[in-house]
Design an enzyme around this catalytic site. Structure first.
Site, mmCIF file in Angstrom:
data_model
loop_
_atom_site.group_PDB
_atom_site.id
_atom_site.type_symbol
_atom_site.label_atom_id
_atom_site.label_comp_id
_atom_site.label_asym_id
_atom_site.label_seq_id
_atom_site.Cartn_x
_atom_site.Cartn_y
_atom_site.Cartn_z
ATOM 1 N N GLU A 98 0.804 -1.218 0.000
ATOM 2 C CA GLU A 98 0.000 0.000 0.000
ATOM 3 C C GLU A 98 0.842 1.275 0.000
ATOM 4 O OE1 GLU A 98 -3.050 0.292 -0.499
ATOM 5 O OE2 GLU A 98 -3.944 -1.651 -0.075
ATOM 6 N N GLU A 127 7.335 -22.042 8.227
ATOM 7 C CA GLU A 127 7.620 -21.233 9.407
ATOM 8 C C GLU A 127 8.655 -21.882 10.325
ATOM 9 O OE1 GLU A 127 4.661 -22.022 13.044
ATOM 10 O OE2 GLU A 127 3.698 -20.960 11.376
#
Length: 311
Positions: free
Chosen positions: A94, A125
């Protein structure tokens, strides 16, 4: 350690985490009607801002450290696995349309790579090697800042990434939703915000994810304010590339300078849609090309450029 022993150790560790504990206020979700469930989730979400409030001084210090480094040419890197990784990528993506930044300035890194944005990548992970390798690929230096995000505060990939980033001289932050986390201990600055047990036990995309979204909004937006990417409370470093943005840019220019719609449209055309340059051209009464050069001379800070360009 065998696989079963490793899983048992992790199971024991998870039992100590607030993010993994069961919410005693809602022991049986299926017993509630839809209206009660909606109200309950909303009540839980309302707890997040007050939890963040306790960490505001720490967040402010983090912002100042990041802004100082970015002013000297550094980058802001978010790194996480699963939901936290996606939050980092969302915030980074953004920044270019909101603040006119180069996509390389704010970067989101997720365990498992781009595939993990849309679907889970098994064991990603848990890979410490991947965390270190992903940081090495960025060629970090002392002007860069790396925020490791993990609701649990124990994700191996993220901790390894923070250790690697710190070894390369970057400023590091360990952002988790549990106190006294290994992630916080690994970083220069620990940002630990406990939001309490989740509405759905262990589903840290809920309150923990909301907390991450709010804090990352705060960090990126205020860093950009500190870097001169705003003027008053307006987005001025964006470029008008579609009809909605052109209309928004014209309105911003009119409100910031008091000019009429025709002047706003014409000036934006002359500055190739750059709102900040258009404001400067009108406020200082100078041509568009001179406004662009004056902005560069003042490192993009519009108030300084206006003062320098006004007779």
């Amino acid at each position: 350690m065998s696989t079963s022993e490793s899983i048992a150790a992790i199971r024991t560790e998870l039992g100590t985490l607030t993010t993994e504990s069961s919410n005693s206020r809602y022991p049986d979700l299926g017993a509630l009607n839809t209206g009660e469930l909606v109200a309950a989730m909303n009540s839980e979400d309302a707890l997040v801002p007050s939890a963040i409030e306790t960490a505001l001084p720490t967040i402010a210090g983090i912002i100042d450290e990041i802004a100082r480094r970015m002013h000297d040419g550094g980058r802001l890197i978010y790194v996480g696995a699963g939901t936290p990784g996606r939050m980092g990528i969302l915030d980074a993506s953004e920044c270019p349309p909101t603040f006119g930044t180069d996509p390389s300035l704010v970067v989101g890194v997720i365990a498992g790579g781009t595939k993990a944005v849309n679907q889970a990548v098994e064991n990603a992970e848990d890979s410490e090697a991947a965390g270190a390798a992903d940081m090495a690929a960025l060629n970090l230096n002392g002007n860069d800042s790396v925020i490791g995000i993990a609701a649990s505060g124990r994700t191996p990939y993220v901790i390894a990434a923070i250790n690697a980033a710190r070894a390369r001289g970057a400023f590091t932050v360990g952002f988790s939703c549990n106190n006294n986390s290994p992630l916080g201990a690994a970083a220069h600055t620990s940002l630990e915000i406990e939001v309490g047990p989740e509405f759905l036990t262990g589903s840290t995309r809920l309150k923990s994810g909301t907390c991450q979204k709010l804090v990352l909004n705060m960090i990126s937006t205020i860093v950009m304010v500190r870097l001169g990417k705003t003027y008053k409370n307006f987005m001025v470093d964006l470029r008008a590339t579609n009809d909605k943005l052109r209309a928004r840019s014209e309105r911003t220019l009119m409100r910031a300078t008091g000019c009429d719609a025709g002047t706003a449209a014409n000036t934006l055309l002359e500055t190739d849609g750059h709102v900040k340059a258009a404001i400067l051209a009108i406020m200082a009464g100078i041509p568009a090309n001179a406004a662009a050069a004056l902005l560069e001379q003042n490192h993009g800070f519009l108030p300084a450029a206006i003062s320098a360009g006004t007779p």
